[in-house]
Scaffold this motif. Structure first.
Motif, mmCIF file in Angstrom:
data_model
loop_
_atom_site.group_PDB
_atom_site.id
_atom_site.type_symbol
_atom_site.label_atom_id
_atom_site.label_comp_id
_atom_site.label_asym_id
_atom_site.label_seq_id
_atom_site.Cartn_x
_atom_site.Cartn_y
_atom_site.Cartn_z
ATOM 1 N N CYS A 247 43.478 50.409 32.293
ATOM 2 C CA CYS A 247 42.164 49.890 32.693
ATOM 3 C C CYS A 247 41.169 50.334 31.635
ATOM 4 O O CYS A 247 40.738 51.486 31.611
ATOM 5 C CB CYS A 247 41.759 50.410 34.069
ATOM 6 S SG CYS A 247 40.103 49.850 34.569
ATOM 7 N N ARG A 248 40.825 49.410 30.746
ATOM 8 C CA ARG A 248 39.904 49.708 29.657
ATOM 9 C C ARG A 248 38.902 48.545 29.593
ATOM 10 O O ARG A 248 38.990 47.668 28.745
ATOM 11 C CB ARG A 248 40.688 49.855 28.344
ATOM 12 C CG ARG A 248 39.941 50.513 27.225
ATOM 13 C CD ARG A 248 40.861 50.878 26.056
ATOM 14 N NE ARG A 248 41.698 49.770 25.632
ATOM 15 C CZ ARG A 248 43.032 49.820 25.524
ATOM 16 N NH1 ARG A 248 43.689 50.920 25.812
ATOM 17 N NH2 ARG A 248 43.715 48.760 25.121
ATOM 18 N N LEU A 249 37.954 48.553 30.529
ATOM 19 C CA LEU A 249 37.007 47.450 30.636
ATOM 20 C C LEU A 249 36.056 47.432 29.446
ATOM 21 O O LEU A 249 35.750 48.467 28.852
ATOM 22 C CB LEU A 249 36.213 47.565 31.941
ATOM 23 C CG LEU A 249 37.025 47.506 33.238
ATOM 24 C CD1 LEU A 249 36.094 47.618 34.433
ATOM 25 C CD2 LEU A 249 37.863 46.240 33.326
ATOM 26 N N ALA A 250 35.574 46.253 29.131
ATOM 27 C CA ALA A 250 34.735 46.060 27.951
ATOM 28 C C ALA A 250 33.495 46.951 27.987
ATOM 29 O O ALA A 250 32.783 47.024 28.994
ATOM 30 C CB ALA A 250 34.310 44.601 27.835
ATOM 31 N N LEU A 251 33.254 47.642 26.872
ATOM 32 C CA LEU A 251 32.040 48.412 26.605
ATOM 33 C C LEU A 251 31.863 49.613 27.532
ATOM 34 O O LEU A 251 30.763 50.129 27.692
ATOM 35 C CB LEU A 251 30.797 47.521 26.633
ATOM 36 C CG LEU A 251 30.886 46.254 25.750
ATOM 37 C CD1 LEU A 251 29.553 45.533 25.723
ATOM 38 C CD2 LEU A 251 31.357 46.599 24.355
ATOM 39 N N THR A 252 32.943 50.060 28.129
ATOM 40 C CA THR A 252 32.943 51.330 28.855
ATOM 41 C C THR A 252 33.216 52.456 27.859
ATOM 42 O O THR A 252 33.524 52.228 26.688
ATOM 43 C CB THR A 252 34.016 51.341 29.940
ATOM 44 O OG1 THR A 252 35.287 51.094 29.317
ATOM 45 C CG2 THR A 252 33.750 50.279 30.998
ATOM 46 N N GLN B 92 41.971 43.923 31.760
ATOM 47 C CA GLN B 92 41.624 43.685 33.153
ATOM 48 C C GLN B 92 41.586 45.031 33.899
ATOM 49 O O GLN B 92 42.104 46.041 33.396
ATOM 50 C CB GLN B 92 42.657 42.763 33.798
ATOM 51 C CG GLN B 92 42.646 41.344 33.287
ATOM 52 C CD GLN B 92 41.443 40.561 33.765
ATOM 53 O OE1 GLN B 92 40.878 40.830 34.824
ATOM 54 N NE2 GLN B 92 41.023 39.572 32.963
ATOM 55 N N PRO B 93 40.995 45.075 35.106
ATOM 56 C CA PRO B 93 40.985 46.336 35.862
ATOM 57 C C PRO B 93 42.383 46.880 36.125
ATOM 58 O O PRO B 93 42.591 48.094 36.143
ATOM 59 C CB PRO B 93 40.282 45.955 37.172
ATOM 60 C CG PRO B 93 39.428 44.785 36.809
ATOM 61 C CD PRO B 93 40.203 44.022 35.776
ATOM 62 N N GLU C 114 36.827 39.905 25.501
ATOM 63 C CA GLU C 114 37.625 38.685 25.616
ATOM 64 C C GLU C 114 37.943 38.364 27.059
ATOM 65 O O GLU C 114 37.921 37.212 27.472
ATOM 66 C CB GLU C 114 38.920 38.839 24.800
ATOM 67 C CG GLU C 114 39.737 37.558 24.665
ATOM 68 C CD GLU C 114 40.721 37.311 25.797
ATOM 69 O OE1 GLU C 114 41.315 36.212 25.826
ATOM 70 O OE2 GLU C 114 40.903 38.195 26.666
ATOM 71 N N GLU C 115 38.254 39.402 27.844
ATOM 72 C CA GLU C 115 38.714 39.158 29.209
ATOM 73 C C GLU C 115 37.635 38.527 30.086
ATOM 74 O O GLU C 115 37.946 37.741 30.979
ATOM 75 C CB GLU C 115 39.186 40.469 29.844
ATOM 76 C CG GLU C 115 40.440 41.065 29.220
ATOM 77 C CD GLU C 115 41.689 40.258 29.503
ATOM 78 O OE1 GLU C 115 41.603 39.187 30.131
ATOM 79 O OE2 GLU C 115 42.772 40.694 29.077
ATOM 80 N N GLY C 116 36.375 38.888 29.869
ATOM 81 C CA GLY C 116 35.334 38.384 30.755
ATOM 82 C C GLY C 116 35.373 39.015 32.125
ATOM 83 O O GLY C 116 34.669 38.584 33.039
ATOM 84 N N SER C 117 36.190 40.059 32.294
ATOM 85 C CA SER C 117 36.337 40.687 33.601
ATOM 86 C C SER C 117 35.070 41.436 33.991
ATOM 87 O O SER C 117 34.612 41.346 35.138
ATOM 88 C CB SER C 117 37.530 41.642 33.582
ATOM 89 O OG SER C 117 37.653 42.326 34.806
ATOM 90 N N ASP D 226 27.026 42.731 33.949
ATOM 91 C CA ASP D 226 28.100 43.014 34.894
ATOM 92 C C ASP D 226 27.547 43.011 36.313
ATOM 93 O O ASP D 226 26.350 42.725 36.548
ATOM 94 C CB ASP D 226 28.796 44.333 34.537
ATOM 95 C CG ASP D 226 27.896 45.559 34.677
ATOM 96 O OD1 ASP D 226 26.791 45.447 35.241
ATOM 97 O OD2 ASP D 226 28.316 46.646 34.223
ATOM 98 N N LEU D 227 28.373 43.335 37.278
ATOM 99 C CA LEU D 227 27.951 43.278 38.677
ATOM 100 C C LEU D 227 26.895 44.323 39.017
ATOM 101 O O LEU D 227 26.203 44.210 40.033
ATOM 102 C CB LEU D 227 29.161 43.452 39.600
ATOM 103 C CG LEU D 227 30.180 42.294 39.584
ATOM 104 C CD1 LEU D 227 31.403 42.649 40.421
ATOM 105 C CD2 LEU D 227 29.549 40.994 40.071
ATOM 106 N N ASP D 228 26.740 45.328 38.157
ATOM 107 C CA ASP D 228 25.703 46.346 38.356
ATOM 108 C C ASP D 228 24.421 46.018 37.599
ATOM 109 O O ASP D 228 23.464 46.809 37.631
ATOM 110 C CB ASP D 228 26.211 47.717 37.903
ATOM 111 C CG ASP D 228 27.376 48.212 38.748
ATOM 112 O OD1 ASP D 228 27.349 47.973 39.976
ATOM 113 O OD2 ASP D 228 28.301 48.819 38.185
#
Length: 411
Positions: free
Chosen positions: A30-35, A87-88, A128-131, A157-159
């Motif tokens: 789990c390596r989400l974008a820009l974390t 992805q998550p 890329e993922e858009g997740s 993002d959702l936040d």
């Protein structure tokens, strides 16, 4: 073609080392974008590239370009790459295989003391993922002029955190302009993310085309009310409406075989209480097909049936298409380079259409582009169980190596 091979063990070891960043208990990533984890992966990649003698630059969307000089650095580079984000519940190979295959090509060129005419670059494309930040492939889309920079940086993002804010926070808001520069060619190596190559017992997929995609966001609004005293015929149940539409999404996919795909992957229910009739539901829809006219027909049917269901249940509906990526035919000359490399290297191969979107789809609008697929176990991807055979991964990187060198030396 070259007789030299890439170092498959080094490629595998690099994949396993990168896979430790964001590792999950079930063996995925789990390596989400820009974390912070994305930053850690980026930092490791940049460090490896510098050790390989590359010059590294970062553009305004956080895309990373690591250049190995050529004999004539005035020529546009041949570029390889994919993405670091997952992805998550992602795996160790989706995206990162294409990134580290690009690095392995550069390392192998160094090993064999091969100097190419044009420079060669390994690249990382942001989100890329858009997740985390929809839509998918947004940074390669900005590079290709599909989206403007302001749009890309403002994706949230959702936040409510934007890509621009997060790029600055992790230190990857680069000074290089995003786009407006020439690639001689672009190649992306990737696991197939489907079962075709494994079922056909083929090592290399020569990707001729990629499916078109449409993404939607839908909000249904009814009226939350007590689950006990409210009679069934008096209800305005937003979740019931969503369930009916989701069933129709599945039907539309099944009605357009064999290539159509139709998915609802995200659902948010308000107030999400066990004894309250849901008053609002937000969900996403993903439609795919390699024929744009068929995809347009799926779009039309989806809109009509969704409106009919909402009206029947007395619900208000906000229905928005947030992304349309048309089907992509890849460049014949680049595809032929991949085919020639597979044949000359003795790998079994077949032509294949990508069912997933990739950064190569947008880059193909501004540069000659092709992709190299290798099998993944049981066709599983976007899943912690994602797996691939080291020999297949090495074979795909060998093909990439041959195709890239051919293009870089083609005067």
């Amino acid at each position: 073609m070259l007789n030299n091979k890439i170092n498959g063990k080094r490629l595998w070891d690099s994949l396993m080392e990168m896979g430790k960043i964001g590792a999950t208990p079930k063996g995925g990533v789990c390596r989400l974008a820009l974390t912070d984890l994305d930053k850690e992966g980026r930092d490791l990649f940049v460090d490896w590239c510098k050790q390989a003698g590359c010059t590294v630059r970062v553009d305004a969307m956080g895309n990373i370009f690591a250049r190995r000089a050529g004999k004539d650095n005035s020529l546009p580079p041949v570029v390889m790459g994919s993405h670091l984000d997952t992805q998550p519940t992602g795996g160790k190979f989706d995206g990162i295989y294409g990134v580290l295959s690009g690095l392995e090509v550069i390392r192998s060129l160094n090993d064999h003391n091969i100097e190419t005419l044009a420079p060669i670059e390994a690249s990382v494309w942001t989100n890329e993922e858009g997740s985390r930040f929809p839509p998918a492939m947004v940074a390669s889309g900005v590079f290709a002029g599909v989206f403007d920079l302001e749009y890309g940086l403002s994706r949230a993002d959702l936040d409510g955190k934007t890509m621009g804010e997060e790029l600055a926070r992790i230190g990857y808001d680069g000074e290089l302009e995003c786009g407006n520069r020439e690639f001689k060619a672009f190649f992306e190596a990737h696991i197939e993310q489907g079962p075709i190559l494994e079922n056909e017992k083929k090592t290399i997929g020569i990707v001729t085309d990629a499916q078109g995609q449409r993404w939607y966001e839908v909000t249904l609004t009814g009226q939350e009310s007590h689950a006990g005293p409210t009679p069934m015929l008096s209800r305005k149940d937003a979740l019931l409406g969503a369930a009916k539409i989701i069933d129709q999404v599945n039907r539309i996919g099944l009605s357009n075989p064999p290539y159509a795909c139709a998915t609802v992957g995200l659902l948010q229910v308000f107030p999400n209480s066990r004894n309250v009739i849901p008053g609002e539901v937000f969900f996403t829809i993903d439609l795919r097909h390699p024929n744009d006219s068929v995809l347009a027909g799926m779009d039309h049917e989806l809109r009509e049936i969704s409106q009919s269901i909402a009206s029947e249940l007395g619900l208000e509906m906000k229905f928005e298409q947030i992304w349309h990526s048309p089907p992509v035919p890849f460049n014949k000359k680049c595809v032929d380079s991949v085919r020639k490399a597979a044949e000359t290297s003795g790998y079994s191969h077949q032509d294949i259409v990508s069912g997933a979107g990739h950064d190569a789809c947008y880059i193909s609008r501004v540069a000659p582009t092709a992709m190299v697929f290798v099998p993944c176990e049981n066709g599983i991807s976007h899943n912690e169980a994602e797996n691939a055979d080291p020999a297949d991964l090495a074979a795909g990187c060998d093909v990439l190596f041959q195709a890239v060198v051919e293009q870089a030396n083609d005067a």
